[in-house]
Write an enzyme that holds these catalytic residues in place. Structure first.
Site: not given
Ligand SMILES: [Zn+2]
Ligand SMILES: *[C@@H]1O[C@H](CO)[C@@H](O)[C@H](O)[C@H]1NC(C)=O
Ligand SMILES: *[C@@H]1O[C@H](CO)[C@@H](O)[C@H](O)[C@H]1NC(C)=O
Ligand SMILES: *[C@@H]1O[C@H](CO)[C@@H](O)[C@H](O)[C@H]1NC(C)=O
Ligand SMILES: *[C@@H]1O[C@H](CO)[C@@H](O)[C@H](O)[C@H]1NC(C)=O
Ligand SMILES: *[C@@H]1O[C@H](CO)[C@@H](O)[C@H](O)[C@H]1NC(C)=O
Ligand SMILES: *[C@@H]1O[C@H](CO)[C@@H](O)[C@H](O)[C@H]1NC(C)=O
Ligand SMILES: *[C@@H]1O[C@H](CO)[C@@H](O)[C@H](O)[C@H]1NC(C)=O
Ligand SMILES: *[C@@H]1O[C@H](CO)[C@@H](O)[C@H](O)[C@H]1NC(C)=O
Length: 461
Positions: A42, A78, A161, A195, A199, A244, A342
């Site tokens: 990610d 995402t 998850y 990711d 962030h 991304h 993003h």
């Molecule tokens: Zn993502």
């Protein structure tokens, strides 16, 4: 004879092409094809590859394929992008449009933390379901959507998850399923880094990012080792990509909606960097205020969204969409929520991921500048030998990545065929000319015999 030779060459080329294009979900090719492993790290921005060192990833694509830059889909979030990778559809066509959605008809709400209602996913058929519908199995480790009963089916094998399950455990489960059940044809793996670090620290924090990216590269090393140890490495096709990129944000680049509009006149479905706004009654007054709100934010009425964003034709797109400029954050409380983000315009290079691939289906040492993320879906269908569902990808953009494709070398083949044709025509003319001279001297009947025997003429066969 000359003509017959040329025709057989042409038929061979055409036959090859035709044979390749008869994909069928239930055809022999699926039974024989090796499994495909699709991995997403990610938020892996394309140019991290140039800024940091990735010894394992380098080794992975050195005898495989690297695509430097992948144009993903808007919004560059995402869930929309993972679903685009799995369906080949733009967000407006697969229905997963943002991290937060609202459906005006059913009044349902979606968020990445509450994503289990199949309603949101049923507008498309992800590739793992196509594989299952063709009579084979799929295995998934935390890829968005794989644990949800889309069209009444989850992935065959899946993990619910849970961000606390580490990379090794996700990988361990996948390789177990792949080795124990030979009918697993697609395995898909999702990992939250880089990711999470992007962030938290911002992509320009090189200290933190080099640490996060080293861990990602270590995980790629782990993946190669694990596949090697389980005897899969030489057989399996592996694609490593991302959803991304990431861009640095700052508390100097805030757009506070409350400075433009009284919060009582609208609701916010999603906030930043793309806001989805539902005016309560007076649409045009809300729109006019938002339009003039900030020089670094654009406001669009749904119907006026630029075509290239493919973000218009869906009930779940709200009446007004706000798009912040690169690095700007839309807020309601004046505070910067994240140092990196993003979701911005998908034409921005900072929003793009990369793609690498390795395995028997792929060229070795092949490098390509760019592709669209929606092109991955027809590529995977081709590798797996299953029928494509309707999609927005273009196989021709990515065909050169595959070993069994004629690719741009088709031009070379055509060139050679034409060259040979010209040469043979010239030789034939010369030959006939010589024969005519021979004939004019004597033995007219011998010439006729020669003509009948033309097929076995040694010079031209
Ligand atoms: Zn993502
Ligand atoms: C695909 O396979 C099915 C089942 O074997 C068959 O009925 C169908 O005609 C095939 N389609 C094509 C396009 O080959
Ligand atoms: C999740 O969304 C559904 C609607 O799709 C809603 O009924 C439910 O209350 C939500 N659950 C939570 C925990 O927010
Ligand atoms: C969904 O699957 C279950 C069992 O797998 C089956 O009993 C049910 O009829 C299916 N529902 C639909 C709508 O296909
Ligand atoms: C599979 O994942 C679970 C966590 O969901 C973990 O406890 C287990 O060790 C994993 N299995 C393998 C073989 O890695
Ligand atoms: C990177 O992040 C760490 C931890 O938040 C912080 O201590 C450090 O100052 C940051 N470095 C830069 C260059 O921003
Ligand atoms: C696979 O393992 C063999 C033997 O241990 C080793 O020589 C080879 O380099 C490994 N290949 C990869 C890609 O790790
Ligand atoms: C917003 O509108 C409400 C109701 O019209 C009003 O009471 C409130 O003072 C307004 N707030 C601001 C900040 O203008
Ligand atoms: C994307 O593909 C879907 C399914 O074929 C189609 O309905 C849609 O019009 C396509 N979008 C564009 C912009 O071509």
């Amino acid at each position: 004879m000359l003509l017959r030779g040329l025709l057989s060459v042409l038929f061979a080329i055409c036959g090859f092409t035709i044979a390749e294009n008869t994909g069928n979900g239930t055809s022999q090719s699926v039974k024989d094809s090796p499994p495909l492993l699709l991995v997403s790290f990610d938020g892996f921005r394309a140019d991290y590859l140039k800024q940091y060192s990735f010894p394992n990833l380098q080794k992975f694509f050195a005898d495989g394929v690297l695509v430097d830059d992948v144009t993903n889909v808007f919004t560059t979030k995402t869930f929309p992008n993972h679903y685009s990778l799995a369906t080949g559809l733009y967000a407006e066509s697969h229905g997963i449009l943002a991290s937060h959605m609202y459906d005006p008809e059913t009044k349902k709400e979606f968020s990445v933390a509450n994503d289990t209602d199949p309603f949101w996913w049923n507008e498309a058929t992800p590739i793992w379901l196509s594989v299952q519908n063709a009579g084979f199995k799929s295995a998934a480790a935390m890829w968005p959507g794989t644990d949800i009963k889309i069209q009444n089916q989850t992935a065959t094998y899946f993990l619910k998850y849970n961000s606390h399950v580490n990379f090794e455990e996700r990988l361990g489960n996948l390789t177990k399923w792949l080795t124990e059940d030979k009918s697993v044809r697609i395995a898909i793996l999702y990992w939250e880094e880089p990711d999470r670090s992007g962030h938290m620290y911002g992509p320009e924090n090189t200290t933190r990012m080099s640490k996060a990216l080293k861990e990602v590269d270590d995980n790629i090393g782990l993946l190669m080792d694990q596949l090697n140890r389980t005897g899969l490495w030489d057989k399996i096709n592996v694609i490593v990509t991302s959803d991304h990129g990431m861009v640095q944000c700052s508390d100097k680049k805030l757009i506070d909606l409350n400075t433009c509009l009284n919060s009582s006149v609208y609701t916010v479905v999603d906030l930043t960097p793309v806001a989805a706004i539902r005016p309560l009654n007076d649409y045009s007054s809300v729109y006019n205020k938002l339009r003039k709100c900030h020089p670094n934010m654009k406001a669009y009425l749904k119907a006026e969204m630029p075509e290239r964003l493919h973000y218009k034709n869906n009930e779940r797109i709200q009446p007004i969409i706000l798009v912040a400029d690169e690095g700007w954050t839309i807020v309601l409380d004046g505070k910067l929520p994240r140092l990196g983000d993003h979701g911005y315009d998908n034409s921005l290079a900072s929003m793009h991921p990369f793609l690498a691939a390795h395995g028997p289906a792929f060229r070795k040492g092949y490098r390509q500048q760019s592709m669209n993320s929606v092109d991955l879906y027809p590529l995977m269908c081709k590798i797996l030998g299953i029928l494509e569902m309707p999609n927005n990808g273009t196989f021709n953009n990515v065909r050169c990545m595959l070993v069994n494709q004629t690719c741009t070398e088709l031009a070379v083949v055509v060139g050679i065929v034409i060259g040979v044709l010209i040469l043979l025509t010239t030789l034939t003319c010369l030959f006939r000319l010589m024969k005519v001279r021979d004939m004019s001297s004597s033995r007219p009947f011998a010439r006729l015999e020669l003509e009948e025997d033309d097929d076995d003429d040694p010079l031209l066969s």
